[in-house]
Design a protein around this motif. Structure first.
Motif, short mmCIF file in Angstrom:
data_model
loop_
_atom_site.label_atom_id
_atom_site.label_comp_id
_atom_site.label_asym_id
_atom_site.label_seq_id
_atom_site.Cartn_x
_atom_site.Cartn_y
_atom_site.Cartn_z
N GLN A 42 0.66 -1.22 -0.05
CA GLN A 42 -0.15 0.22 -0.05
C GLN A 42 0.95 1.27 0.03
O GLN A 42 0.49 2.40 -0.42
CB GLN A 42 -0.84 -0.16 1.18
N ILE A 43 1.80 1.32 0.70
CA ILE A 43 2.93 2.44 0.72
C ILE A 43 3.78 2.46 -0.33
O ILE A 43 4.46 3.41 -0.54
CB ILE A 43 3.69 2.60 2.17
N GLN A 44 3.92 1.43 -0.94
CA GLN A 44 4.83 1.56 -2.33
C GLN A 44 4.50 2.66 -3.33
O GLN A 44 3.48 2.79 -3.83
CB GLN A 44 4.97 0.09 -2.94
N PHE A 143 5.57 0.36 12.22
CA PHE A 143 6.41 -0.74 12.59
C PHE A 143 6.62 -1.61 11.24
O PHE A 143 7.45 -2.05 10.72
CB PHE A 143 6.22 -1.46 13.80
N GLN A 144 5.30 -1.92 10.82
CA GLN A 144 5.14 -2.72 9.67
C GLN A 144 5.88 -1.99 8.33
O GLN A 144 6.44 -2.72 7.32
CB GLN A 144 3.71 -3.07 9.26
N ALA A 145 5.81 -0.71 8.40
CA ALA A 145 6.17 -0.04 7.14
C ALA A 145 7.69 0.07 7.03
O ALA A 145 8.26 0.50 6.16
CB ALA A 145 5.67 1.43 6.99
N GLN A 146 8.27 -0.13 8.62
CA GLN A 146 9.59 0.26 8.66
C GLN A 146 10.57 -0.88 8.04
O GLN A 146 10.41 -2.05 8.33
CB GLN A 146 9.93 0.07 10.12
N LYS A 239 -5.56 5.28 4.60
CA LYS A 239 -5.24 5.29 6.14
C LYS A 239 -4.08 4.94 6.19
O LYS A 239 -3.23 5.71 7.08
CB LYS A 239 -6.37 4.34 6.77
N THR A 240 -3.55 3.97 5.51
CA THR A 240 -2.23 3.27 5.56
C THR A 240 -1.35 4.30 5.24
O THR A 240 -0.17 4.68 6.00
CB THR A 240 -2.08 1.97 5.11
N ARG A 241 -1.40 4.82 4.35
CA ARG A 241 -0.20 5.89 3.70
C ARG A 241 -0.36 7.24 4.58
O ARG A 241 0.68 7.67 4.92
CB ARG A 241 -0.91 6.35 2.19
N TYR A 242 -1.52 7.61 5.03
CA TYR A 242 -1.39 8.91 5.79
C TYR A 242 -0.74 8.62 7.19
O TYR A 242 -0.06 9.44 7.85
CB TYR A 242 -3.09 9.44 5.94
N MET A 243 -1.11 7.44 7.67
CA MET A 243 -0.65 7.18 9.21
C MET A 243 0.85 7.02 9.18
O MET A 243 1.64 7.14 10.09
CB MET A 243 -1.16 5.91 9.87
N ASN A 244 1.52 6.38 7.92
CA ASN A 244 2.71 6.24 7.99
C ASN A 244 3.46 7.38 7.57
O ASN A 244 4.75 7.40 7.92
CB ASN A 244 3.06 5.02 7.04
N SER A 245 3.00 8.50 6.89
CA SER A 245 3.79 9.53 6.16
C SER A 245 4.70 10.32 7.35
O SER A 245 3.86 10.40 8.50
CB SER A 245 2.61 10.24 5.53
N PRO A 246 5.58 10.91 6.88
CA PRO A 246 6.14 11.73 8.06
C PRO A 246 5.49 13.06 7.76
O PRO A 246 4.64 13.53 7.09
CB PRO A 246 7.35 12.02 7.47
N PRO A 247 5.76 14.01 8.96
CA PRO A 247 5.22 15.06 8.95
C PRO A 247 4.96 16.02 7.69
O PRO A 247 6.50 16.13 7.20
CB PRO A 247 5.75 15.98 10.32
N GLY A 248 4.19 16.69 7.35
CA GLY A 248 4.09 17.64 6.30
C GLY A 248 4.12 16.70 4.60
O GLY A 248 3.94 17.60 3.77
#
Length: 309
Positions: A42-44, A143-146, A239-248
């Protein structure tokens, strides 16, 4: 009869609450690698990340799992498991364990509930569960995205470190980041999952296609998992993209969705669909089958204790 016999006395709200949380944890233990693969797919495509991280490409659910094992080791498939179990004990206990109680509230105590009452109950328990468990979901996803590679700095060193770091660097709002898309997702997931399971199970029993045993629970849970994946996948990706994203990186969840559409096209909303279905379908099967059996086991134990005393 396959499995434990249904109790003569309906399970209490406490039994449902504890049973739902425990069953969800059991399901997570079995399906967590699929969930990790889903998050990675999803974050790819996000621009954030080092060259080494961006060089890794995932193809399909089993290809993703194989790539993670080869590049990071098998333990990486369970990154975020502690937060995941914390999430299920606080999240599933509320959204699933309290569903029948809230449904009775909306029907004024009537056992026969209409579609509207079921949907309202699913929305209510889903939204309440997110409000309580959102920080655990944020930590689990991150953690899963790390990526666990040599030379790539870890975002967090442990579950408690993640809670502390997010609160320190992003404020308390960081722990509730993505609450809006998560409430939306879980209202959809909860309604589809529980209502579909309810309706399929009732139909199977009403038309005497199956009896109230393991095969019935299996079929109902599998159908609920497929329907839920189809409907909830777009919101789940956002949801996954937004929660994993760095600030900004994204201004809001809506901005995240718009960025995905403009840069990657509408198909981005169904990234990771196969692992989502494999994970949600198998998770539903393990969870509902375990939940039904745990409720019966706890009620049997309770009746034996009462009889002995």
């Amino acid at each position: 009869m396959v499995g434990l016999r249904p109790s003569d006395v309906p399970p209490t709200p406490a039994v449902k609450f504890i049973g739902a949380g425990t069953a969800a944890c059991i399901a997570d233990l079995f399906t967590f690698p699929l969930d990790t693969a889903k998050v990675r797919l999803q974050i790819q495509g996000e621009s954030a990340g080092s060259g080494a991280v961006n060089a890794i490409r995932y193809k399909g659910v089993f290809g993703t799992i194989t790539t993670i094992v080869k590049t990071e080791g098998p333990r990486s498939l369970y990154n975020g498991l502690v937060a995941g179990l914390q999430r299920q004990m606080s999240f599933a206990s509320i959204r699933i364990g309290l569903y029948d109680t809230v449904k009775l509230f909306y029907t004024n105590g009537k056992e026969k509930a209409g579609i509207g009452s079921r949907i309202l109950a699913g929305c209510t328990t889903g939204a309440l569960a997110v409000t309580v468990a959102q920080p655990t979901d944020v930590v689990k996803v991150r953690f899963q995205a790390q990526i666990t590679l040599q030379g790539v700095k870890k975002r967090y060193n442990g579950t408690m470190d993640a809670y502390k770091t997010i609160a320190r660097e992003e404020g308390m709002r960081g722990l509730w980041k993505g609450t809006f898309p998560n409430v939306t997702r879980n209202a959809i997931v909860n309604c589809t999952e529980l209502v579909t399971y309810d309706l399929i199970k009732e139909s199977l029993l009403q038309y005497k296609l199956l009896t109230d045993n393991l095969p019935c629970h299996f079929v109902s849970a599998f159908g609920a998992g497929f329907c839920t994946t189809v409907i909830a996948s777009p919101v789940d990706v956002v949801k996954t993209r937004y929660m994993n994203s760095p600030p900004g990186l994204y201004k809001s969840a809506i901005n995240c969705a718009w960025t995905m559409v403009t840069k990657e096209g509408p198909t981005a909303f169904y990234k990771g669909f196969v692992p989502s279905f494999l994970r949600l379908g198998s998770w539903n099967v393990v969870m509902f089958v375990s939940y039904e059996q745990l409720k019966r086991a706890m009620m049997m134990s309770r009746q034996k204790v009462e009889y002995a005393t």
